[in-house]
Write a protein that holds these residues in place. Structure first.
Motif, short mmCIF file in Angstrom:
data_model
loop_
_atom_site.label_atom_id
_atom_site.label_comp_id
_atom_site.label_asym_id
_atom_site.label_seq_id
_atom_site.Cartn_x
_atom_site.Cartn_y
_atom_site.Cartn_z
N ARG A 1 4.50 12.63 40.27
CA ARG A 1 5.65 12.04 39.61
C ARG A 1 6.78 11.79 40.61
O ARG A 1 7.51 10.81 40.53
CB ARG A 1 6.15 12.96 38.49
CG ARG A 1 7.36 12.41 37.77
CD ARG A 1 7.70 13.28 36.61
NE ARG A 1 6.79 12.92 35.52
CZ ARG A 1 7.04 13.14 34.25
NH1 ARG A 1 8.14 13.73 33.90
NH2 ARG A 1 6.20 12.79 33.33
N ALA A 2 6.93 12.70 41.58
CA ALA A 2 8.06 12.62 42.50
C ALA A 2 7.79 11.71 43.70
O ALA A 2 8.73 11.21 44.31
CB ALA A 2 8.41 14.02 43.01
N ALA A 3 6.52 11.48 44.01
CA ALA A 3 6.21 10.69 45.21
C ALA A 3 6.72 9.26 45.07
O ALA A 3 6.67 8.67 44.00
CB ALA A 3 4.70 10.69 45.46
N LEU A 4 7.23 8.75 46.14
CA LEU A 4 7.62 7.35 46.25
C LEU A 4 8.79 6.99 45.34
O LEU A 4 8.94 5.85 44.93
CB LEU A 4 6.42 6.42 45.95
CG LEU A 4 5.14 6.77 46.71
CD1 LEU A 4 3.99 5.94 46.23
CD2 LEU A 4 5.35 6.62 48.19
N THR A 5 9.62 7.94 44.98
CA THR A 5 10.78 7.67 44.15
C THR A 5 12.08 7.75 44.94
O THR A 5 13.14 7.49 44.39
CB THR A 5 10.87 8.64 42.96
OG1 THR A 5 10.97 9.97 43.47
CG2 THR A 5 9.66 8.52 42.05
N ARG A 6 11.97 8.15 46.22
CA ARG A 6 13.18 8.26 47.05
C ARG A 6 12.98 7.54 48.37
O ARG A 6 11.87 7.36 48.83
CB ARG A 6 13.51 9.73 47.31
CG ARG A 6 13.97 10.43 46.06
CD ARG A 6 14.53 11.79 46.33
NE ARG A 6 15.11 12.35 45.13
CZ ARG A 6 16.42 12.31 44.85
NH1 ARG A 6 17.26 11.78 45.70
NH2 ARG A 6 16.87 12.81 43.73
#
Ligand SMILES: [Zn+2]
Length: 125
Positions: free
Chosen positions: A61-66
Motif C-alpha cells: 500500500r505504501a510503495a510508490l506513494t512518495r
C-alpha cells in the motif's frame, strides 16, 4: 532532509526531530538515541525486513506513494498535465502520471516500479 555524509550525529538527530522523522542507522553510537532505529544487518534486504517488522507498514500500500527525491506524497495528475513535462516516448506509452508537489518531479509506471514490487515480494519470503 536527506542524508549528508558531512552532517554529524547530533546535527542529524536534531534535523530528524525537527522534521518528525526517524533515523535509520548502522552507527552504533546513535543506537540508544530516541527517534533512532539501529539496523543490525549489513544487507539491504535484511534491513528492509527489520524496518517492516519494526513499523506497521503495508509495503504494497505504501510503495510508490512518495517522491524518491524528497519523500513528499505524490499526487496523481492528468495525462494532459504531464504532456510537456515528460519525454514524448513516455507520454505516448503511459496513461497514468503522478507529481511531487514539493519538487515537481513527475512519475509514471514503468519498469522501475515493477522491480520495486518484485523486491518487496522477495523481502516478504
Ligand atoms: Zn519530490
Amino acid at each position: 532532509m536527506s542524508f549528508d555524509p558531512n552532517v554529524g550525529g547530533a546535527e542529524l538527530l536534531r534535523g530528524a526531530r525537527a522534521e518528525h522523522r526517524i533515523v535509520l542507522t548502522r552507527d552504533k553510537r546513535l543506537r540508544t538515541a530516541p527517534d533512532v532505529v539501529y539496523l543490525g544487518s549489513e544487507r539491504v534486504r535484511d534491513q528492509l525486513r527489520e524496518v517492516l517488522r519494526r513499523f506497521a507498514i503495508d509495503p504494497h500500500r505504501a510503495a510508490l506513494t512518495r517522491c524518491s527525491r524528497c519523500n513528499a506524497p505524490l499526487r496523481e495528475i492528468s495525462r494532459e498535465t504531464a504532456a510537456n513535462r515528460v519525454p514524448s516516448f513516455v507520454y505516448s506509452s503511459q496513461t497514468r502520471f503522478s507529481r511531487c508537489d514539493s519538487c515537481g518531479r513527475i512519475y509514471w509506471r514503468a519498469t522501475h516500479p515493477e522491480r520495486i514490487m518484485a523486491e518487496l515480494a522477495r523481502i516478504e519470503t
